[in-house]
Motif scaffolding. Structure first.
Motif, short mmCIF file in Angstrom:
data_model
loop_
_atom_site.label_atom_id
_atom_site.label_comp_id
_atom_site.label_asym_id
_atom_site.label_seq_id
_atom_site.Cartn_x
_atom_site.Cartn_y
_atom_site.Cartn_z
N ALA A 65 0.84 -1.20 0.00
CA ALA A 65 0.00 0.00 0.00
C ALA A 65 0.87 1.25 0.00
CB ALA A 65 -0.93 0.00 1.20
N ALA A 66 1.98 1.24 0.73
CA ALA A 66 2.89 2.39 0.76
C ALA A 66 3.54 2.58 -0.60
CB ALA A 66 3.95 2.20 1.84
N ASP A 67 3.95 1.48 -1.23
CA ASP A 67 4.55 1.57 -2.57
C ASP A 67 3.54 2.11 -3.58
OD1 ASP A 67 6.88 0.54 -1.52
OD2 ASP A 67 6.58 -1.49 -2.31
N LYS A 68 2.30 1.65 -3.47
CA LYS A 68 1.25 2.12 -4.39
C LYS A 68 0.99 3.61 -4.18
CE LYS A 68 -3.47 1.09 -5.95
NZ LYS A 68 -3.32 2.03 -7.01
N LEU A 69 0.95 4.04 -2.91
CA LEU A 69 0.75 5.45 -2.64
C LEU A 69 1.88 6.28 -3.23
CD1 LEU A 69 -0.66 7.86 -1.28
CD2 LEU A 69 0.62 7.31 0.81
N GLU A 70 3.10 5.81 -3.04
CA GLU A 70 4.26 6.53 -3.58
C GLU A 70 4.18 6.66 -5.10
OE1 GLU A 70 9.02 5.75 -3.78
OE2 GLU A 70 8.02 5.34 -1.86
N LYS A 71 3.73 5.60 -5.73
CA LYS A 71 3.59 5.61 -7.20
C LYS A 71 2.45 6.54 -7.64
CE LYS A 71 1.67 2.59 -10.20
NZ LYS A 71 1.05 1.32 -10.33
N ASP A 72 1.36 6.56 -6.85
CA ASP A 72 0.17 7.33 -7.21
C ASP A 72 0.23 8.80 -6.81
OD1 ASP A 72 -0.80 4.95 -8.16
OD2 ASP A 72 -2.22 4.62 -6.51
N VAL A 73 1.18 9.20 -5.97
CA VAL A 73 1.24 10.57 -5.43
C VAL A 73 1.08 11.65 -6.51
CG1 VAL A 73 2.85 12.24 -4.40
CG2 VAL A 73 2.38 10.12 -3.24
N PRO A 74 1.76 11.54 -7.64
CA PRO A 74 1.65 12.64 -8.64
C PRO A 74 0.22 12.85 -9.16
CG PRO A 74 3.51 11.20 -9.18
CD PRO A 74 2.77 10.57 -8.06
N THR A 75 -0.61 11.80 -9.15
CA THR A 75 -1.95 11.92 -9.72
C THR A 75 -3.03 12.15 -8.67
OG1 THR A 75 -2.29 9.53 -9.64
CG2 THR A 75 -1.32 10.45 -11.67
N GLU A 80 -6.88 13.37 -0.99
CA GLU A 80 -6.78 11.92 -1.17
C GLU A 80 -5.43 11.40 -0.68
OE1 GLU A 80 -7.79 7.98 -2.25
OE2 GLU A 80 -8.98 9.73 -1.78
N ARG A 81 -4.37 12.13 -0.98
CA ARG A 81 -3.03 11.75 -0.53
C ARG A 81 -2.97 11.73 1.01
NH1 ARG A 81 1.07 15.06 0.74
NH2 ARG A 81 0.15 16.78 -0.39
N ASN A 82 -3.52 12.79 1.63
CA ASN A 82 -3.54 12.86 3.10
C ASN A 82 -4.36 11.73 3.71
OD1 ASN A 82 -1.93 15.12 3.19
ND2 ASN A 82 -3.64 16.56 3.25
N GLU A 87 -4.34 6.48 6.54
CA GLU A 87 -4.67 5.05 6.56
C GLU A 87 -3.41 4.21 6.78
OE1 GLU A 87 -6.68 4.06 2.93
OE2 GLU A 87 -8.56 5.01 3.55
N LEU A 88 -2.33 4.58 6.09
CA LEU A 88 -1.07 3.84 6.25
C LEU A 88 -0.54 3.97 7.68
CD1 LEU A 88 0.83 4.63 2.93
CD2 LEU A 88 -0.25 2.49 3.59
N VAL A 89 -0.62 5.17 8.24
CA VAL A 89 -0.17 5.37 9.62
C VAL A 89 -1.02 4.54 10.57
CG1 VAL A 89 -0.01 7.08 11.48
CG2 VAL A 89 0.86 7.64 9.20
#
Length: 164
Positions: A65-75, A80-82, A87-89
């Motif tokens: 999930a952390a890797d996916k968030l990192e990949k998705d951050v630009p979009t 949504e990022r927050n 959720e990850l925290v």
């Protein structure tokens, strides 16, 4: 040291009449080598494996999930990022809590299982003490000669008892 000398002085007169019979048991060796101790350890390892796998799976999902968030951050939008970061925290906090509980459970189970082995070993030691007419059996000693070491007798007696 003074207490040992006092005990030695107190039993010295008796030693002249009859030799003192002293035994020594290496408790660590009993808990490592006796069949009931090995069985308890195997039982604990079986119980632990399943929960370790569950925690490992949870860690892997969190990492994915952390890797996916990192990949998705630009979009992603900032909200949504927050939200996903929170959720990850939260997931990480939950995993850490479960790991602490798991460690507490392991310690409790280990104490229970080894406590039973120690109890059985103490009964065996008492039986040896009474049947072989020892004056003293120690479980901690700085030095003990092979003549005083009855650890093998204790291990053999525990192994002979089997699952009793």
């Amino acid at each position: 040291m003074t207490a040992v000398m006092a005990v030695a002085a107190a039993v010295a007169p008796a030693a002249g009449a009859q030799e003192l019979k002293i035994g020594y048991v290496n408790s660590d060796r009993v808990l490592r080598e006796a069949a009931p101790a090995k069985a308890a350890q195997a039982k604990l390892e079986t119980e632990v494996r399943k929960r370790e796998k569950e925690l490992g799976d949870m860690d892997a999902r969190l990492k994915a999930a952390a890797d996916k968030l990192e990949k998705d951050v630009p979009t992603l939008s900032e909200s949504e990022r927050n939200r996903r970061q929170r959720e990850l925290v939260d997931q990480d906090r939950e995993i850490q809590r479960k790991k602490r509980e798991f460690q507490e459970d392991i310690n409790q189970r280990k104490n229970e299982e080894l406590g039973q082995v120690v109890e059985r070993a103490n009964r065996v030691i008492k039986q040896i003490f009474e049947t072989e007419k020892y004056d003293l059996i120690l479980q901690e000693a700085v030095f003990a000669g092979p003549r005083a070491d009855i650890t093998d007798k204790v291990i053999k007696a525990l192994n002979a008892q089997g699952g009793k």
